[in-house]
Design a protein around this motif. Structure first.
Motif, PDB file in Angstrom:
ATOM      1  N   HIS A  62      33.105  43.268  44.140  1.00  0.00           N
ATOM      2  CA  HIS A  62      33.117  43.458  42.696  1.00  0.00           C
ATOM      3  C   HIS A  62      34.485  43.136  42.094  1.00  0.00           C
ATOM      4  O   HIS A  62      34.828  43.634  41.022  1.00  0.00           O
ATOM      5  CB  HIS A  62      32.706  44.893  42.353  1.00  0.00           C
ATOM      6  N   SER A  63      35.254  42.317  42.796  1.00  0.00           N
ATOM      7  CA  SER A  63      36.554  41.870  42.320  1.00  0.00           C
ATOM      8  C   SER A  63      36.633  40.354  42.445  1.00  0.00           C
ATOM      9  O   SER A  63      35.892  39.750  43.230  1.00  0.00           O
ATOM     10  CB  SER A  63      37.688  42.509  43.139  1.00  0.00           C
ATOM     11  N   SER A  64      37.532  39.763  41.683  1.00  0.00           N
ATOM     12  CA  SER A  64      37.743  38.317  41.810  1.00  0.00           C
ATOM     13  C   SER A  64      39.217  37.991  41.632  1.00  0.00           C
ATOM     14  O   SER A  64      39.919  38.627  40.833  1.00  0.00           O
ATOM     15  CB  SER A  64      36.907  37.547  40.779  1.00  0.00           C
ATOM     16  N   ILE A  65      39.672  37.036  42.421  1.00  0.00           N
ATOM     17  CA  ILE A  65      41.031  36.504  42.318  1.00  0.00           C
ATOM     18  C   ILE A  65      40.888  34.997  42.171  1.00  0.00           C
ATOM     19  O   ILE A  65      40.380  34.317  43.072  1.00  0.00           O
ATOM     20  CB  ILE A  65      41.864  36.865  43.548  1.00  0.00           C
ATOM     21  N   GLY A  66      41.285  34.484  41.025  1.00  0.00           N
ATOM     22  CA  GLY A  66      41.043  33.072  40.749  1.00  0.00           C
ATOM     23  C   GLY A  66      42.230  32.393  40.107  1.00  0.00           C
ATOM     24  O   GLY A  66      43.309  32.969  39.946  1.00  0.00           O
ATOM     25  N   PHE A  67      42.018  31.136  39.719  1.00  0.00           N
ATOM     26  CA  PHE A  67      43.098  30.355  39.124  1.00  0.00           C
ATOM     27  C   PHE A  67      42.507  29.298  38.206  1.00  0.00           C
ATOM     28  O   PHE A  67      41.335  28.916  38.316  1.00  0.00           O
ATOM     29  CB  PHE A  67      43.949  29.690  40.206  1.00  0.00           C
ATOM     30  N   THR A  68      43.336  28.825  37.291  1.00  0.00           N
ATOM     31  CA  THR A  68      42.997  27.725  36.395  1.00  0.00           C
ATOM     32  C   THR A  68      44.163  26.754  36.387  1.00  0.00           C
ATOM     33  O   THR A  68      45.323  27.176  36.253  1.00  0.00           O
ATOM     34  CB  THR A  68      42.745  28.237  34.968  1.00  0.00           C
TER      35      THR A  68
END
Length: 202
Positions: free
Chosen positions: A36-42
């Motif tokens: 239920h977590s997210s670690i992302g990038f743009t």
């Protein structure tokens, strides 16, 4: 409700601040829930659009101390090979030596060193971000989303936030020139965090 310490010019003033009972009740060790977590990038691609990605495999802990918020801390480990931008060939390129070199450097890590309240439920957590063999300081602006007890009886806290880095600072320098000018991949990368953490049983 404050989670981390608010900076003050005098140690005496900080020491005399009353402890919020609701805040004190949050004191404890928490495990980040990767489901239920997210670690992302743009990152900007070809100067005209954004590519978004995330890391499917990560784990971490939070230590919240409501009576002494300055003792709160965060630790996150991200498995580089789990990178996902939706395009397999691009993901393989990012895992390669041109970028992250996931085989030699399988983890990206963050270890907090300081936290401060910016106002209301907004915070800034500073720590050491390690990518490949390079460690540099990183500040992450976060918003505390509150607490809840889920249907399984777990006590949860939630945070979301972001930070911007220059990937070249961590040795991620691969690029390609465009015929029309500019480069294929921007140096600036926005990191995105959406964290749900479960309090460990006493």
């Amino acid at each position: 409700m404050g989670i981390f310490n608010r900076k003050n010019d005098t140690a005496t003033a900080v020491a005399t601040l009353p402890v919020d009972p609701a805040l004190a009740a949050l004191t404890g060790e928490y495990a980040i829930d990767p489901a239920h977590s997210s670690i992302g990038f743009t990152v900007r691609h070809a100067m005209v659009t954004n590519v978004r990605g995330s890391f499917a495999e990560h784990e971490g802990t939070l230590r919240l101390d409501g009576s002494d918020p300055g003792a709160s801390a965060a630790s996150i480990d991200v498995r580089i090979a789990s990178i996902d931008t939706g395009i397999g060939d691009r993901d393989n390129h990012l895992r390669s030596g041109d970028f992250f070199d996931a085989e030699q450097f399988p983890l990206m890590t963050f270890r907090s060193t300081e936290a401060e309240q910016l106002g209301g439920d907004k915070y800034r957590v500073t720590g050491d971000l390690t990518i490949k063999d390079v460690t540099k300081p990183l500040s992450i602006d976060l918003e505390f989303n509150g607490t809840a007890t889920d249907v399984y009886g777990n006590e949860r806290v939630g945070f979301e936030g972001s930070a911007e880095i220059l990937r070249s600072d961590w040795g991620l320098t691969w690029n390609a020139a465009l015929e029309t000018g500019g480069v294929m991949v921007s140096d600036k990368v926005k990191l995105n965090f959406d964290i749900s953490a479960i309090k460990n049983a006493a």
